[in-house]
Design an enzyme around this catalytic site. Structure first.
Site, PDB file in Angstrom:
ATOM      1  N   ARG A  35      -6.580  11.870 -26.708  1.00 52.24           N
ATOM      2  CA  ARG A  35      -6.828  10.556 -26.096  1.00 52.24           C
ATOM      3  C   ARG A  35      -7.546   9.610 -27.049  1.00 52.24           C
ATOM      4  O   ARG A  35      -7.290   8.404 -27.033  1.00 52.24           O
ATOM      5  CB  ARG A  35      -7.628  10.728 -24.809  1.00 52.24           C
ATOM      6  CG  ARG A  35      -6.746  11.319 -23.734  1.00 52.24           C
ATOM      7  CD  ARG A  35      -7.514  11.577 -22.480  1.00 52.24           C
ATOM      8  NE  ARG A  35      -6.597  11.930 -21.409  1.00 52.24           N
ATOM      9  CZ  ARG A  35      -6.923  12.644 -20.348  1.00 52.24           C
ATOM     10  NH1 ARG A  35      -8.155  13.073 -20.207  1.00 52.24           N
ATOM     11  NH2 ARG A  35      -6.037  12.912 -19.423  1.00 52.24           N
ATOM     12  N   LYS A 218       5.369  22.547  -6.591  1.00 54.69           N
ATOM     13  CA  LYS A 218       5.663  22.192  -5.196  1.00 54.69           C
ATOM     14  C   LYS A 218       6.549  20.960  -5.067  1.00 54.69           C
ATOM     15  O   LYS A 218       6.420  20.020  -5.855  1.00 54.69           O
ATOM     16  CB  LYS A 218       4.343  21.879  -4.473  1.00 54.69           C
ATOM     17  CG  LYS A 218       3.453  23.073  -4.330  1.00 54.69           C
ATOM     18  CD  LYS A 218       2.168  22.639  -3.691  1.00 54.69           C
ATOM     19  CE  LYS A 218       1.250  23.800  -3.411  1.00 54.69           C
ATOM     20  NZ  LYS A 218      -0.058  23.344  -2.984  1.00 54.69           N
ATOM     21  N   GLY A 374       1.059  16.287 -16.869  1.00 50.18           N
ATOM     22  CA  GLY A 374       0.282  17.277 -17.609  1.00 50.18           C
ATOM     23  C   GLY A 374       1.030  18.503 -18.084  1.00 50.18           C
ATOM     24  O   GLY A 374       1.035  18.819 -19.284  1.00 50.18           O
ATOM     25  N   GLY A 397      -1.015  10.991 -13.161  1.00 50.26           N
ATOM     26  CA  GLY A 397      -0.845  10.244 -11.914  1.00 50.26           C
ATOM     27  C   GLY A 397      -0.273   8.855 -12.147  1.00 50.26           C
ATOM     28  O   GLY A 397       0.577   8.388 -11.386  1.00 50.26           O
TER      29      GLY A 397
END
Ligand code: AMP
Length: 417
Positions: A35, A218, A374, A397
């Site tokens: 980052r 999921k 991720g 996100g």
């Protein structure tokens, strides 16, 4: 809207929202500086122009309280090393007026963790949502958030947002602060520009065929993005843990495989919608099953519709891999989010590896490929293929929300939307 590349920062103080939320080990050492490196093009441009830099970021989740373990002072030296110059530190981000005022051209000031103040996130603390006084507390906190953002804005002449990872949040430093700069003095940084462009390539400038690969554990966490993609893609591969929710919904025996029993109808609905919309839905037909959730597990290849008791599907089988490859290699636009198996265990990487290899082949043939979220990023890094795809997103996100078609507050605040 100003563009960073056209802007001359000489003699200007720029406050830059960066994402320096880097992982630290128990001794406070940075374990992955991706980052920090990601922000360097923007930071170097400002300094090379002769501007001065005020860096602001969050780290972790201190929930509005000072927490020394999450102090950005721990990364000061690493930032200084990356920039090749000294970095001053302001231990209270809301009281850094003097330090900001004294900053000379080409000097750098790092502010302490923004989230030590609840105003950064703008959520009332210590009060439950069910409390009748909650709405009032929220209103009051929103006012305090504006004041906090105004204070941050007062340090500088220009605002740059280069923190894509938090662009889906309407926080003081990611969005509200932009209200205190006119449109000629606020802009996206280079990293943000690249991320926004990559999403545009996927959503707006689609070269066909477009194949999206959604994996992970999921279906419930990916449903928003799956529904939005259904209107755009030609081929949709659904793999990883969600395979077994589909197999069970179709009447299969899935043994101990991961399954969301309350999402069986949703799985059937996705299959129906894909048919109606003419999307080629590709689901795994066989799997590598294991009898223990570990790398020491025994393995066998079986149909996803017939997994023996005591066994669970942990990776895509050879027939599934071929089926995935058949719609990835000829694609011209590719999005990959979520692994095809429990790639953390070397025994169960073949499915994700096959997808990564097919994406690289398509990219070499001219496709635009975006890998984000991720675990798929961890996957391409594990395979050493991050440089062989078109773009690896830094956003988790934020990327998913952008691809779901939502406007990111951090981008909207600058673009004035
Ligand atoms: P997500 O955060 O939803 O993208 O899920 C990523 C995780 O899904 C990774 O940690 C994988 O190990 C896990 N995963 C992928 N395939 C399976 C599977 N068949 N069974 C259990 N976990 C899986």
């Amino acid at each position: 809207m100003a563009k960073i590349n056209d802007f001359n920062f000489a003699g200007k103080k720029a406050i830059v929202r960066v994402d320096f939320n880097v992982p630290l080990d128990e001794n406070g050492n940075i374990t992955d500086d991706t980052r920090i490196r990601g922000a360097l093009p923007t930071l170097k441009k400002i300094l090379e122009d002769g501007g001065s830099l005020i860096l602001m970021s969050h780290m972790g989740k201190p929930k509005g309280k000072v927490n020394e373990k999450l102090s950005l002072s721990q990364i000061r030296e690493a930032v200084a090393k990356a920039l090749g110059r000294d970095v001053k530190f302001a231990p209270d981000c809301a009281n850094a007026h003097e330090a900001a005022k004294d900053l000379k051209p080409c000097e750098v000031l790092l502010l302490e963790n923004l989230r030590f103040y609840p105003e950064e996130e703008g959520k009332p603390v210590g009060i439950d949502k069910a409390d009748p006084a909650y709405d009032e507390a929220k209103k009051e906190m929103k006012e305090r958030q504006k004041e906090f953002a105004k204070t941050l804005a007062s340090y500088a002449d220009v605002y740059v947002n280069d923190a894509f990872g938090t662009a889906h949040r309407r926080h003081a430093s990611t969005a509200v602060v932009a209200d205190y700069f006119n449109e000629d003095s606020k802009m996206l940084g280079y990293l943000m520009e690249k991320e926004v462009q990559a999403v545009d390539n996927i959503l707006k400038d689609i070269k066909r065929p477009f194949t999206a690969i959604m994996g992970g554990s999921k279906v419930s966490t990916k449903i928003g993005i799956i529904e939005n993609l259904m209107d755009k893609v030609d081929n949709l591969i659904l793999c990883g843990g969600m395979t077994y929710t589909f197999a069970k919904a179709m009447g299969g025996n899935i043994g101990n495989s991961i399954c969301e029993n309350d999402k069986l109808d949703l799985a059937l609905d996705i299959m129906k919608k894909a048919k109606e919309k003419g999307v080629n839905l590709v689901l795994g037909t066989d799997c590598v099953a294991g009898n223990d959730f570990s790398n020491d597990s025994e393995t066998q290849i079986c149909s996803v519709m017939d997994i023996p008791e005591g066994w669970e599907g942990m990776d895509a089988g050879p027939a599934s891999r071929e089926a995935f490859k058949a719609v990835i290699v000829p694609a011209k636009t590719i999005l990959w989010n979520g692994p095809a198996g429990v790639f953390e265990f070397d025994k169960f990487t073949a499915g994700s590896r096959a997808i990564a290899d097919a994406i690289v082949e398509a990219t070499n043939n001219g496709a635009f490929s975006l890998v984000g979220g991720g675990d798929s990023v961890a996957c391409v890094n594990k395979f050493g293929l991050a440089d062989s795809v078109s773009y690896v997103s830094t956003g988790g996100g934020a990327l998913l929300e952008a691809i779901e078609g939502k406007t990111l507050p951090g981008v909207a605040a600058i673009e004035g939307k």
